[in-house]
Design a protein around this motif. Structure first.
Motif, mmCIF file in Angstrom:
data_model
loop_
_atom_site.group_PDB
_atom_site.id
_atom_site.type_symbol
_atom_site.label_atom_id
_atom_site.label_comp_id
_atom_site.label_asym_id
_atom_site.label_seq_id
_atom_site.Cartn_x
_atom_site.Cartn_y
_atom_site.Cartn_z
ATOM 1 N N ASN A 98 -23.059 1.360 -3.230
ATOM 2 C CA ASN A 98 -23.622 0.019 -3.300
ATOM 3 C C ASN A 98 -22.549 -0.949 -3.793
ATOM 4 O O ASN A 98 -21.697 -0.579 -4.612
ATOM 5 C CB ASN A 98 -24.816 0.022 -4.269
ATOM 6 C CG ASN A 98 -25.547 -1.306 -4.290
ATOM 7 O OD1 ASN A 98 -25.068 -2.282 -4.867
ATOM 8 N ND2 ASN A 98 -26.709 -1.344 -3.667
ATOM 9 N N ASP A 99 -22.577 -2.181 -3.290
ATOM 10 C CA ASP A 99 -21.527 -3.132 -3.672
ATOM 11 C C ASP A 99 -21.492 -3.407 -5.169
ATOM 12 O O ASP A 99 -20.460 -3.777 -5.722
ATOM 13 C CB ASP A 99 -21.669 -4.436 -2.886
ATOM 14 C CG ASP A 99 -22.999 -5.135 -3.128
ATOM 15 O OD1 ASP A 99 -23.929 -4.491 -3.639
ATOM 16 O OD2 ASP A 99 -23.092 -6.328 -2.806
ATOM 17 N N LYS A 100 -22.625 -3.218 -5.853
ATOM 18 C CA LYS A 100 -22.674 -3.493 -7.286
ATOM 19 C C LYS A 100 -21.886 -2.472 -8.108
ATOM 20 O O LYS A 100 -21.525 -2.741 -9.254
ATOM 21 C CB LYS A 100 -24.135 -3.530 -7.768
ATOM 22 C CG LYS A 100 -24.930 -4.710 -7.234
ATOM 23 C CD LYS A 100 -26.335 -4.733 -7.816
ATOM 24 C CE LYS A 100 -27.101 -5.975 -7.388
ATOM 25 N NZ LYS A 100 -27.251 -6.076 -5.927
ATOM 26 N N VAL A 101 -21.653 -1.289 -7.547
ATOM 27 C CA VAL A 101 -20.937 -0.267 -8.308
ATOM 28 C C VAL A 101 -19.433 -0.255 -7.994
ATOM 29 O O VAL A 101 -18.690 0.533 -8.578
ATOM 30 C CB VAL A 101 -21.513 1.149 -8.059
ATOM 31 C CG1 VAL A 101 -22.993 1.186 -8.354
ATOM 32 C CG2 VAL A 101 -21.244 1.613 -6.635
ATOM 33 N N LEU A 111 -17.183 -0.487 -11.010
ATOM 34 C CA LEU A 111 -17.157 0.754 -11.776
ATOM 35 C C LEU A 111 -16.269 1.795 -11.101
ATOM 36 O O LEU A 111 -15.545 2.539 -11.768
ATOM 37 C CB LEU A 111 -18.583 1.307 -11.939
ATOM 38 C CG LEU A 111 -19.549 0.454 -12.757
ATOM 39 C CD1 LEU A 111 -20.934 1.117 -12.803
ATOM 40 C CD2 LEU A 111 -19.012 0.270 -14.180
ATOM 41 N N VAL A 112 -16.332 1.835 -9.773
ATOM 42 C CA VAL A 112 -15.475 2.758 -9.031
ATOM 43 C C VAL A 112 -14.003 2.386 -9.251
ATOM 44 O O VAL A 112 -13.151 3.255 -9.474
ATOM 45 C CB VAL A 112 -15.813 2.731 -7.521
ATOM 46 C CG1 VAL A 112 -14.818 3.579 -6.733
ATOM 47 C CG2 VAL A 112 -17.231 3.242 -7.285
ATOM 48 N N TYR A 113 -13.721 1.087 -9.204
ATOM 49 C CA TYR A 113 -12.340 0.634 -9.416
ATOM 50 C C TYR A 113 -11.877 0.954 -10.839
ATOM 51 O O TYR A 113 -10.714 1.336 -11.058
ATOM 52 C CB TYR A 113 -12.229 -0.867 -9.158
ATOM 53 C CG TYR A 113 -10.805 -1.372 -9.209
ATOM 54 C CD1 TYR A 113 -9.897 -1.028 -8.216
ATOM 55 C CD2 TYR A 113 -10.365 -2.173 -10.250
ATOM 56 C CE1 TYR A 113 -8.587 -1.472 -8.248
ATOM 57 C CE2 TYR A 113 -9.059 -2.631 -10.296
ATOM 58 C CZ TYR A 113 -8.176 -2.277 -9.295
ATOM 59 O OH TYR A 113 -6.881 -2.721 -9.343
ATOM 60 N N VAL A 145 -10.793 4.437 -10.954
ATOM 61 C CA VAL A 145 -9.459 4.567 -10.350
ATOM 62 C C VAL A 145 -8.376 4.175 -11.360
ATOM 63 O O VAL A 145 -7.341 4.845 -11.484
ATOM 64 C CB VAL A 145 -9.345 3.684 -9.089
ATOM 65 C CG1 VAL A 145 -7.917 3.649 -8.583
ATOM 66 C CG2 VAL A 145 -10.274 4.199 -7.999
ATOM 67 N N MET A 146 -8.607 3.098 -12.106
ATOM 68 C CA MET A 146 -7.643 2.655 -13.102
ATOM 69 C C MET A 146 -7.508 3.665 -14.250
ATOM 70 O O MET A 146 -6.429 3.827 -14.833
ATOM 71 C CB MET A 146 -8.062 1.289 -13.671
ATOM 72 C CG MET A 146 -7.967 0.138 -12.668
ATOM 73 S SD MET A 146 -6.279 -0.147 -12.058
ATOM 74 C CE MET A 146 -6.322 0.727 -10.479
ATOM 75 N N VAL A 147 -8.611 4.349 -14.564
ATOM 76 C CA VAL A 147 -8.554 5.396 -15.585
ATOM 77 C C VAL A 147 -7.654 6.536 -15.105
ATOM 78 O O VAL A 147 -6.852 7.074 -15.872
ATOM 79 C CB VAL A 147 -9.965 5.928 -15.908
ATOM 80 C CG1 VAL A 147 -9.887 7.194 -16.757
ATOM 81 C CG2 VAL A 147 -10.779 4.855 -16.638
ATOM 82 N N MET A 148 -7.776 6.908 -13.827
ATOM 83 C CA MET A 148 -6.899 7.943 -13.257
ATOM 84 C C MET A 148 -5.437 7.509 -13.341
ATOM 85 O O MET A 148 -4.553 8.303 -13.670
ATOM 86 C CB MET A 148 -7.279 8.207 -11.795
ATOM 87 C CG MET A 148 -8.595 8.949 -11.623
ATOM 88 S SD MET A 148 -8.549 10.622 -12.305
ATOM 89 C CE MET A 148 -7.458 11.440 -11.133
#
Length: 392
Positions: free
Chosen positions: A242-245, A248-250, A253-256
């Motif tokens: 969903n576009d709202k998440v 959070l997904v990004y 990615v930054m945590v990785m």
């Protein structure tokens, strides 16, 4: 560990804190400025033009800044001015004009062109014998913490009803803290042994050959490194997320990126240029994001985060290891410009190909990585008979 090395680590941590506070300001703005400019009356075309022009200037001017840095050796002047222009972001909270706000956005990007080569050069020469990969890895860890923390705190300010303007003005707080830490870092830098020219490649002709071979490798592999906006667009379009998440997904990615920054840097210090052979193969894996399989998608974006860690650490460390100090600002400027242009071209091609067929994107990415593998092969063959201190 001797005192010089301990001071070098403290210095890079201070510079990392500078980037942390800086990211809290401008990375936050990069996430919300599109919608905000729209609310002030800017059209979609105007928004695209502003950000496009800002990114273009932010990369192209790095060459000019790099040359001036080498000629003047005024590293800290460029750091102060470049980071000082981040103040343009909270100033946006004082205007109702999208034109004025756009000017401030472009000012910050120009500031980026000034501070980036100066910061990279300072980090590369204040190592005290510590591997440059580790140095850039420590810096990237702090940098990404700010990139995640800033947008999250800005989101909380909006949730608590402060609104865009007041929230933007509050960004003066991390900006002020950033400028204070820059002063502290400059004073502390005097305690860190500075790398001498004899400690790096002294044959400038060979250094340039290695540099441009390497730059060609980076150009091809980054040309096929598809940006997160295109990947997330596909994921939302096919209904995987969903576009709202997406934020959070990004953030994941930054945590990785943050988690792998130091390990990748340490691996570079051990294996040097050989570690780069992994980069094209990792980049090829990211095409899994363009399937409709949610597991493949998350595998691809987590690998994407690891690749970002490599871009911010080892690829910069290589420049520091193989370019004479007297020309390092210039060549960091060229490097950043080529990297930015290749990513811009690559993502434009990917966006165009996406409208035709996803298969074409996969083919494009794989082709670019094959070319990158050929180039890294040429570099390794060159290094095989090379006796410089590159560690290869």
């Amino acid at each position: 560990m001797d005192q010089g090395k301990r001071n070098a680590i403290k210095f890079v941590i201070l510079m990392g804190i500078v980037s942390l506070f800086g990211d809290m300001v401008y990375e936050t703005a990069r996430g919300i400025m599109g919608p905000y400019l729209g609310s002030l009356g800017a059209s979609a075309f105007a928004i695209g033009l502003v950000f496009g022009l800002g990114e273009f200037l932010g990369y192209v001017l790095r060459i000019v800044a790099g040359v001036l840095i080498d000629k003047t050796r005024g590293y800290w002047w460029f750091v102060f001015i470049g980071y000082g222009l981040i103040s343009a972001i909270p100033l946006i909270g004082l205007t109702d004009s999208w034109l004025v706000a756009s000017t401030f956005i472009i000012m910050e990007r120009v500031g980026k062109s000034l501070r980036a080569p100066a910061k990279d050069t300072l980090l590369s020469i204040h190592t005290a014998g510590i591997g440059k990969g580790k140095i850039f890895g420590i810096h990237e860890l702090a940098d990404q913490f700010g990139a995640v923390l800033g947008p999250f705190l800005f989101y909380l300010m909006l949730v608590f009803g402060l609104g865009y303007k007041n929230s933007l003005l509050l960004l003066f707080i991390p900006f002020a803290l950033m400028m204070v830490v820059i002063v502290i870092a400059k004073l502390f830098a005097e305690k860190v042994p500075v790398e001498k020219e004899k400690e790096v490649i002294t044959d400038k002709k060979k250094a340039r050959i290695y540099y441009y071979l390497y730059l060609t490798f980076i150009f091809f592999t980054s040309l096929g490194f598809i940006g997160f906006p295109v990947i997330s667009y596909h994921a939302v379009k096919v209904g995987m997320i969903n576009d709202k998440v997406v934020p959070l997904v990004y953030a994941a990615v930054m945590v990785m990126d943050a988690l792998f920054a130091i390990p990748i840097g340490v691996l570079y210090d051990r294996f040097k240029i050989r570690i780069m052979t992994v980069l094209p193969f990792l980049t090829a894996i990211t095409v899994l994001a363009f399937t409709k399989n949610i597991v493949f998608f998350f595998v691809a974006i987590l690998v994407w985060g690891i690749i970002m860690a490599a871009y911010e650490t080892v690829i910069r460390a290589f420049v520091g290891d193989n370019v004479p100090i007297s020309e390092r600002g210039k060549y960091y400027g060229i490097f950043n410009t080529v990297l930015g242009i290749s990513m811009m071209i690559g993502n434009s091609i990917a966006g165009y190909l996406y409208e035709i067929s996803i298969t074409y994107i996969v083919g494009f990415v794989v082709l670019m990585q094959v070319l990158a593998i050929v180039m890294i092969g040429v570099i390794l063959a060159t290094y095989k008979n090379n006796s410089n201190n590159s560690g290869v």
